[in-house]
Design an enzyme around this catalytic site. Structure first.
Site, PDB file in Angstrom:
ATOM      1  N   MET A 197      -2.990  -7.407  -7.086  1.00  0.00           N
ATOM      2  CA  MET A 197      -2.025  -7.967  -8.244  1.00  0.00           C
ATOM      3  C   MET A 197      -2.977  -9.154  -8.881  1.00  0.00           C
ATOM      4  O   MET A 197      -2.892 -10.238  -8.169  1.00  0.00           O
ATOM      5  CB  MET A 197      -0.767  -9.505  -7.075  1.00  0.00           C
ATOM      6  N   ARG A 198      -3.875  -9.022  -8.870  1.00  0.00           N
ATOM      7  CA  ARG A 198      -5.172  -9.948  -9.972  1.00  0.00           C
ATOM      8  C   ARG A 198      -5.278  -9.482 -11.139  1.00  0.00           C
ATOM      9  O   ARG A 198      -5.938  -8.106 -11.308  1.00  0.00           O
ATOM     10  CB  ARG A 198      -6.274  -9.830  -8.932  1.00  0.00           C
ATOM     11  N   ASN A 236      -3.139   1.402 -14.066  1.00  0.00           N
ATOM     12  CA  ASN A 236      -2.530   0.811 -12.784  1.00  0.00           C
ATOM     13  C   ASN A 236      -1.221   1.125 -13.242  1.00  0.00           C
ATOM     14  O   ASN A 236      -0.588   2.106 -14.105  1.00  0.00           O
ATOM     15  CB  ASN A 236      -2.623  -0.376 -13.479  1.00  0.00           C
ATOM     16  N   HIS A 275       3.030  -0.518 -13.224  1.00  0.00           N
ATOM     17  CA  HIS A 275       3.799  -1.081 -12.896  1.00  0.00           C
ATOM     18  C   HIS A 275       5.059  -1.353 -12.898  1.00  0.00           C
ATOM     19  O   HIS A 275       5.388  -0.405 -13.850  1.00  0.00           O
ATOM     20  CB  HIS A 275       3.179  -2.296 -14.647  1.00  0.00           C
ATOM     21  N   GLY A 320       0.599  -1.185  -0.203  1.00  0.00           N
ATOM     22  CA  GLY A 320      -0.353  -0.229  -0.163  1.00  0.00           C
ATOM     23  C   GLY A 320       0.601   1.601  -0.330  1.00  0.00           C
ATOM     24  O   GLY A 320       0.179   2.519   0.674  1.00  0.00           O
ATOM     25  N   SER A 321       2.043   1.051  -0.677  1.00  0.00           N
ATOM     26  CA  SER A 321       2.419   2.528  -0.756  1.00  0.00           C
ATOM     27  C   SER A 321       2.491   3.481  -1.584  1.00  0.00           C
ATOM     28  O   SER A 321       2.484   4.289  -1.496  1.00  0.00           O
ATOM     29  CB  SER A 321       4.644   2.234  -0.714  1.00  0.00           C
TER      30      SER A 321
HETATM   31  C1  GAR Z   1       3.781  -1.707  -7.222  1.00  0.00           C
HETATM   32  O1  GAR Z   1       5.497  -2.261  -7.161  1.00  0.00           O
HETATM   33  C2  GAR Z   1       3.535  -2.457  -8.717  1.00  0.00           C
HETATM   34  O2  GAR Z   1       4.341  -1.273  -9.685  1.00  0.00           O
HETATM   35  C3  GAR Z   1       3.104  -3.253  -8.341  1.00  0.00           C
HETATM   36  O3  GAR Z   1       2.836  -3.852  -7.359  1.00  0.00           O
HETATM   37  C4  GAR Z   1       3.652  -2.957  -6.584  1.00  0.00           C
HETATM   38  C5  GAR Z   1       2.812  -2.351  -5.750  1.00  0.00           C
HETATM   39  O4  GAR Z   1       3.263  -1.504  -4.584  1.00  0.00           O
HETATM   40  N1  GAR Z   1       2.049  -3.692  -9.435  1.00  0.00           N
HETATM   41  C6  GAR Z   1       2.201  -4.389 -10.039  1.00  0.00           C
HETATM   42  O5  GAR Z   1       3.614  -4.964 -10.315  1.00  0.00           O
HETATM   43  C7  GAR Z   1       0.849  -4.960 -11.311  1.00  0.00           C
HETATM   44  N2  GAR Z   1       1.256  -4.964 -11.931  1.00  0.00           N
HETATM   45  P1  GAR Z   1       2.468  -1.182  -3.121  1.00  0.00           P
HETATM   46  O6  GAR Z   1       1.506  -1.969  -2.658  1.00  0.00           O
HETATM   47  O7  GAR Z   1       3.841  -0.321  -2.160  1.00  0.00           O
HETATM   48  O8  GAR Z   1       2.147   0.006  -3.134  1.00  0.00           O
END
Ligand code: GAR
Length: 210
Positions: free
Chosen positions: A112-113, A129, A131, A34-35
């Site tokens: 992540m779904r 989104n 990534h 959740g950052s």
């Molecule tokens: C982030 O780095 C985002 O880019 C990635 O999950 C992380 C979530 O970080 N998303 C993916 O890989 C989507 N395909 P967070 O929970 O600290 O925001």
């Protein structure tokens, strides 16, 4: 050692934003830490993004994002994907939840779904989104590991409109960061995440005025 630069790649933001109009009504979807949710909330708090977070949907019980959301005073809704018979059934519930909370913009922040057309069609061009790669390179899981394994010299992150294929859709904004020779997954990921926190609020504003 010279200091390395970070490149943020986007059309310039108009200086009049974000003072005019109604605040954007955001619904954030997250699975883990959740950052990015926190970075968006801070951008709103600072006045850099004219928006309100109406709901935070998460799918993993105990995910840290729920604690962050509660600390930030944001409504949380747990929709555990394990309790739905199909991706479509989960997405139907997500759409109903987002609508019930008055959400206009769907912000996937570490969700992540895979999502289906049930969600995408309910919010046309308003599902975003982030990534951790310079898409279209390295979609899918473990993007940072993929970049390290490929030996690229520039890594980064991308905010994009969501289409059906995983991590695909028109790019809104990207930030590039250098890959250092001694980088591990953790050090490179941390450098990328710093930039995610910069570009996601800016990309939301940019998408809204496009
Ligand atoms: C982030 O780095 C985002 O880019 C990635 O999950 C992380 C979530 O970080 N998303 C993916 O890989 C989507 N395909 P967070 O929970 O600290 O925001």
């Amino acid at each position: 050692m010279p200091e390395t630069a970070t490149a943020i790649i986007a059309p310039p933001l108009p200086t009049v934003w974000p003072q005019f109009g109604q605040p954007l009504q955001l619904g954030v979807m997250a699975s883990g830490n959740g950052s990015n949710l926190e970075a968006i909330a801070q951008a709103i708090h600072r006045g850099d993004l004219h928006a309100e977070i109406r709901a935070v949907i998460y799918n993993n019980p105990g995910a840290k994002v729920a604690d962050r959301a509660r600390r930030l005073g944001l409504p949380t809704v747990l929709l555990n994907h394990r309790q739905y018979p199909s991706r479509e059934a989960l997405d139907k519930e997500i759409v109903e939840t987002l609508r019930r909370h008055g959400v206009e913009w769907v912000i996937m922040a570490g969700w992540m779904r895979c999502v289906t057309s049930v969600l995408i069609d309910a919010f046309p061009r308003q599902v975003l989104n982030i990534h951790p790669s310079l898409l279209p390179s390295f979609p899918g899981l473990r993007a940072v590991d993929q970049a390290l394994a490929a030996g690229v010299k520039l890594a980064g992150c991308t905010v994009h409109h969501v289409e059906l294929a995983v991590d695909s859709g028109p790019v809104i904004m990207q930030a590039a960061v250098p890959v250092e020779p001694d980088d591990s997954t953790e050090t490179l990921q941390a450098r990328i995440q710093q930039q995610e926190h910069v570009i996601y609020p800016a990309a939301i504003a940019l998408a809204a005025i496009a």
